[in-house]
Design an enzyme around this catalytic site. Structure first.
Site, PDB file in Angstrom:
ATOM      1  N   GLY A 245      35.665  42.427  22.885  1.00 54.55           N
ATOM      2  CA  GLY A 245      35.086  43.774  23.145  1.00 54.55           C
ATOM      3  C   GLY A 245      36.282  45.078  22.886  1.00 54.55           C
ATOM      4  O   GLY A 245      36.098  45.720  22.058  1.00 54.55           O
ATOM      5  N   THR A 474      37.014  36.980  28.678  1.00 52.18           N
ATOM      6  CA  THR A 474      38.179  37.162  29.708  1.00 52.18           C
ATOM      7  C   THR A 474      38.080  36.076  30.732  1.00 52.18           C
ATOM      8  O   THR A 474      39.241  35.948  31.513  1.00 52.18           O
ATOM      9  CB  THR A 474      37.852  38.485  30.470  1.00 52.18           C
ATOM     10  OG1 THR A 474      36.537  38.524  30.450  1.00 52.18           O
ATOM     11  CG2 THR A 474      38.461  39.779  29.556  1.00 52.18           C
ATOM     12  N   ILE A 620      46.142  36.973  41.737  1.00 48.55           N
ATOM     13  CA  ILE A 620      45.878  36.319  40.445  1.00 48.55           C
ATOM     14  C   ILE A 620      44.991  35.437  40.862  1.00 48.55           C
ATOM     15  O   ILE A 620      45.132  34.323  41.425  1.00 48.55           O
ATOM     16  CB  ILE A 620      47.216  35.845  39.903  1.00 48.55           C
ATOM     17  CG1 ILE A 620      47.852  36.911  39.553  1.00 48.55           C
ATOM     18  CG2 ILE A 620      46.416  35.357  38.530  1.00 48.55           C
ATOM     19  CD1 ILE A 620      47.623  38.258  38.894  1.00 48.55           C
ATOM     20  N   ASN A 622      42.838  33.511  38.909  1.00 45.83           N
ATOM     21  CA  ASN A 622      42.997  32.106  38.021  1.00 45.83           C
ATOM     22  C   ASN A 622      44.190  32.575  37.141  1.00 45.83           C
ATOM     23  O   ASN A 622      43.914  33.144  35.859  1.00 45.83           O
ATOM     24  CB  ASN A 622      41.798  32.034  36.994  1.00 45.83           C
ATOM     25  CG  ASN A 622      41.747  30.790  36.340  1.00 45.83           C
ATOM     26  OD1 ASN A 622      42.880  30.112  36.351  1.00 45.83           O
ATOM     27  ND2 ASN A 622      40.822  30.409  35.669  1.00 45.83           N
ATOM     28  N   PRO A 623      45.516  31.866  37.550  1.00 48.25           N
ATOM     29  CA  PRO A 623      46.763  32.141  36.788  1.00 48.25           C
ATOM     30  C   PRO A 623      46.562  31.703  35.392  1.00 48.25           C
ATOM     31  O   PRO A 623      47.037  32.434  34.382  1.00 48.25           O
ATOM     32  CB  PRO A 623      47.429  31.242  37.462  1.00 48.25           C
ATOM     33  CG  PRO A 623      47.023  31.187  38.836  1.00 48.25           C
ATOM     34  CD  PRO A 623      45.671  31.075  38.803  1.00 48.25           C
ATOM     35  N   GLN A 629      44.891  36.241  29.256  1.00 52.61           N
ATOM     36  CA  GLN A 629      44.592  37.615  29.087  1.00 52.61           C
ATOM     37  C   GLN A 629      45.849  38.549  28.944  1.00 52.61           C
ATOM     38  O   GLN A 629      45.933  39.462  27.715  1.00 52.61           O
ATOM     39  CB  GLN A 629      44.061  38.265  30.521  1.00 52.61           C
ATOM     40  CG  GLN A 629      42.619  38.113  30.701  1.00 52.61           C
ATOM     41  CD  GLN A 629      41.740  38.716  29.461  1.00 52.61           C
ATOM     42  OE1 GLN A 629      41.960  39.978  29.369  1.00 52.61           O
ATOM     43  NE2 GLN A 629      41.431  37.854  28.611  1.00 52.61           N
ATOM     44  N   GLU A 696      44.414  44.749  30.734  1.00 55.53           N
ATOM     45  CA  GLU A 696      44.837  45.814  30.243  1.00 55.53           C
ATOM     46  C   GLU A 696      46.385  46.300  30.429  1.00 55.53           C
ATOM     47  O   GLU A 696      47.092  46.552  29.604  1.00 55.53           O
ATOM     48  CB  GLU A 696      44.164  46.919  30.404  1.00 55.53           C
ATOM     49  CG  GLU A 696      42.717  46.900  29.979  1.00 55.53           C
ATOM     50  CD  GLU A 696      41.675  48.025  30.140  1.00 55.53           C
ATOM     51  OE1 GLU A 696      40.643  48.252  29.317  1.00 55.53           O
ATOM     52  OE2 GLU A 696      41.714  49.227  30.753  1.00 55.53           O
TER      53      GLU A 696
HETATM   54 MO1  MOS Z   1      38.161  48.625  28.007  1.00 62.13          MO
HETATM   55  S1  MOS Z   1      38.828  49.728  26.666  1.00 62.13           S
HETATM   56  O1  MOS Z   1      37.415  49.939  29.155  1.00 62.13           O
HETATM   57  O2  MOS Z   1      36.800  47.445  27.417  1.00 62.13           O
END
Ligand code: MOS
Length: 734
Positions: A245, A474, A620, A622-623, A629, A696
């Protein structure tokens, strides 16, 4: 459950399941191709028809005539839906432009019609027969040209001011013995997720069900209901699997609306997938920015003045790219200013893409920091450490909940084999390659948002979690299962997780890297309630009950969960909500990126050789999935640094390279050795999980680290992304 005091010790801290590298519980579905993605759902509704969107050929103007007669007469065609026959449509809270245009057209490739036919091929063929006449209007398509007329919106769109000012920036900057004043640009970028936007809509009377691909189920239900003018209760959204996404699926897009309209017109379920070449202009993108950064320093390297101004553009009614976010919080400096301005552009809608704000903001700021270190003759790691702050630099006295930026830099420098900058750039050669290394800080805020879940224990001792949380690749399924397993003392294979359905309790959804912490905290809250119900049923003191090995016990008295559940089973539902802890403490995640590049001395070709990220992001959960990610985000950062850009046709107002042949993203051969280190951290301020986001954080700063490495290799400073070889060629050392 209200979370308004720092988390005490709780069952998650046992770390029997949470905190351990765990393979995705949905992995087998993915690897066998049986995970039901929206466009694969032949099973959910019989007699499906296919819709193909017709998208506007002008960027701005008015539709004067629609001739759909040839399309309607084409083989298999069931309906052609346009603004003329779609009925009155409203607009969702989160759409800048209408999802179906007409008669006004607001941007290029805005949907203007949907052709529905018995097969996909028939719909696509007939779509090419729809004739639309427009009176085009002139529009604004060039950010640089529109910069001078940019306005100061009321706020940044997220409740923060557009501008901040502390001390006297102008005076301090004028007085500083070492200064930098540089302007950077970042281009429009496309999410380029693997799975295109797709929806299947089916009406049962006045009840609409949409199987779709959406990050935020509850937003989607509300906005779709508003657009269609039906009560929210009449709309069900189902989105259990999402093929990426990155923010492009935070909001319902035209596929969902058009499928609903097509289904209403034909009284059949209708499936609509956007074709890849439609996505870049029909949906949203990360908007381009122009960023001016000024830094003033003492000769010892202390920052005395720091200023960051950013310009971005959007359609009328749209919002800012909040590219100064990190500059308000990352480095010390008594005199500071930030400002954001918004230009009106008639390009497709700009909106969130992975780490909106910080990702493009750090692309500029972290080059500026590197440039300043160079001017001072300082090592860029040492310069960043010198200017660390342990309090919010705009609100003195307000602490960070956790802040380990310095440790990230130190651990990273050590592990990477960072050598101090005791040499000029462009000096290290290996045959025909110029070799360089670069570093950048990573920063991304940690957002807290309400999230609910329902947990059921059945008479087999199986725990089922239901929440409308989404998994956009994710790992949500897995960390939610880990959370429930930990809380109830059962192995992972005794937990079933059901996500992405608006029939389930409303979660935080997936966005802004808030999904991991908040959705599991919601599951935590529901599990606490279930533990109480189970204890009571087993006639055990809830305060002393221990959940382990599939049993609940107090002292020597043990009751298997299957027995405690009773024949009917037990159900609990709760949500996590937050007090003002995120006002009292600044909650952010931190990291450091290190990159080595090789640049072909003759052609300017850039190869990334190795990358290291060190992240401090709370517990963390799940490392293994967290590492996935981060390496994915690092890969996306390489794309941002070296190749990704939507090229704007400034006369006609559209993104030219609107497919994956023209919009380049990294492939396997572009990505070298990647290493990720997570610092051991728990953040009791963030939630009972003591976790924060990483999805992110991983992209934040990467592009600047690559840019700084390219500069170190070549001595050429490129301030306009992406760093393509044409920008190096004339300046390479001989
Ligand atoms: Mo994120 S850019 O808020 O899916």
């Amino acid at each position: 459950m209200k979370f308004d005091t720092p988390a005490a010790e709780n069952p998650i801290d046992q770390l029997k399941v949470v905190g351990r590298s765990t393979e995705r519980i949905d992995g087998p579905l993915k690897t066998t191709g049986t995970a039901p993605y929206a466009n694969d759902r032949h099973d959910v509704a019989a007699n499906q028809a296919f819709g193909y969107a017709v998208c506007s050929g002008v960027a701005k103007g008015r539709i004067t005539a629609i001739d759909a007669s040839r399309a309607r007469a084409a083989p298999g065609v069931l309906a052609v839906v346009t603004h003329q026959n779609a009925g009155k449509l409203g607009k969702g809270d989160r759409n800048t432009a209408n999802l179906l245009a007409g008669p006004e057209v607001q941007h290029y490739h805005q949907a203007v019609a949907l052709v529905v036919a018995a097969t996909f091929e028939q719909a696509r063929a007939a779509a090419s027969l729809v004739r639309i006449d427009y009176t085009p209007a002139s529009g604004s398509f060039d950010l640089a040209a529109a910069q001078a007329s940019a306005i100061k919106p009321e706020d940044d769109g997220q409740g923060s001011p557009t501008d901040t000012a502390i001390g006297d920036f102008a005076a301090a900057f004028a007085k500083a013995p070492v200064t930098l004043d540089a302007t950077y640009t970042t281009p429009d970028q496309s999410h380029a997720m693997m799975e295109p936007h797709a929806s299947i809509a089916s009406w049962d009377g006045d009840q609409l069900t949409v199987w779709t691909s959406n990050q935020m189920i509850d937003w989607g239900v509300g906005d779709l209901a508003k657009t269609l003018g039906v009560p929210k209760e009449k709309v069900r959204l189902v989105s259990p699997f999402i093929g990426g996404g990155f923010g492009g699926k935070l909001f319902v897009r035209s596929d969902a609306l058009l499928a609903a309209l097509g289904a209403r017109a034909t009284r059949r379920p209708v499936r609509v997938a956007l074709a890849r070449p439609q996505i870049a202009n029909n949906t949203t993108h990360r908007p381009a920015t122009i960023q001016r950064i000024r830094i003033g320093c003492q000769r010892d390297g202390k920052i005395t003045a720091i200023g960051h101004e950013s310009w971005s553009g959007d359609l009328p009614g749209g919002g800012l790219e909040t590219a100064v976010n990190q500059t308000r919080l990352l480095y010390a400096g008594a005199n500071r200013m930030t400002a954001m301005r918004l230009a009106t552009l008639d390009l497709p809608e700009g909106n969130a893409m992975r780490a909106p704000g910080e990702a493009p903001g750090l692309m500029a700021l972290e080059i500026a920091i590197d440039e300043m270190a160079q001017k001072l003759g300082m090592d860029p790691v040492a310069f960043r450490i010198l200017n660390d702050t342990q309090e919010d630099p705009e609100k003195p006295g307000r602490p960070f909940s956790q802040r380990q930026l310095v440790k990230c830099l130190e651990v990273g420098a050590d592990r990477f084999g960072w050598r101090g900058r005791d040499r000029r750039p462009g000096q290290v050669r290996e045959g025909g390659w110029l070799i360089g290394t670069g570093v950048a800080a990573a920063f991304r805020n940690n957002l807290l948002t309400k999230s609910a879940a329902r947990v059921r224990l059945d008479n087999r001792g199986v725990v089922t979690v239901e929440t409308d949380m989404t998994d956009i690749g994710t790992g949500s399924y897995t960390i939610i299962a880990q959370t429930a397993a930990e809380m109830l003392g059962v192995p992972l294979d005794k937990v079933i997780v059901r996500l992405g359905d608006s029939n389930f309790p409303v979660s935080c959804g997936s966005g802004g890297q808030w999904g991991g912490n908040n959705s599991t905290a919601g599951v935590f809250a529901a599990c606490m309630k279930l533990r109480e119900a189970v204890s009571q049923k087993a006639q055990l003191d809830p305060a002393r009950a221990v959940f382990a090995d599939g049993q609940v016990s107090v002292g020597a008295r043990r009751v298997p969960l299957s027995e405690a559940a009773g024949e009917q089973g037990l159900v609990a539902e709760d949500h996590i909500e937050y007090g003002d802890l995120d006002k009292r403490y600044q909650q952010s995640t931190f990291g450091a990126h290190f990159v080595e590049v090789a640049v072909d001395a003759a052609t300017g070709e850039i190869r990334v050789r190795r990358m290291l990220a060190v992240c401090a992001a709370g517990r963390i959960l799940n490392p293994k999935s967290a590492r996935s990610q981060v390496i994915g985000a690092m890969t996306m950062g390489v794309g941002a640094a070296l190749m990704e850009a939507l090229e704007v046709d400034k006369r006609r107002g559209f993104f030219v390279n609107h497919d994956l042949a023209g919009y380049e993203v990294p492939v396997h051969a572009d990505i070298p050795h990647q290493e990720v280190i997570f610092l051991d951290e728990t953040d009791p301020i963030s939630s009972p999980m003591k976790a924060k986001g990483v999805g992110e954080l991983g992209i934040c700063g990467v592009a600047a680290a690559v840019a700084n490495a390219v500069h170190d290799a070549t001595g050429v400073r490129v301030r306009d992304y992406p760093i393509t070889l044409d920008k190096l060629l004339d300046a390479l050392p001989v």
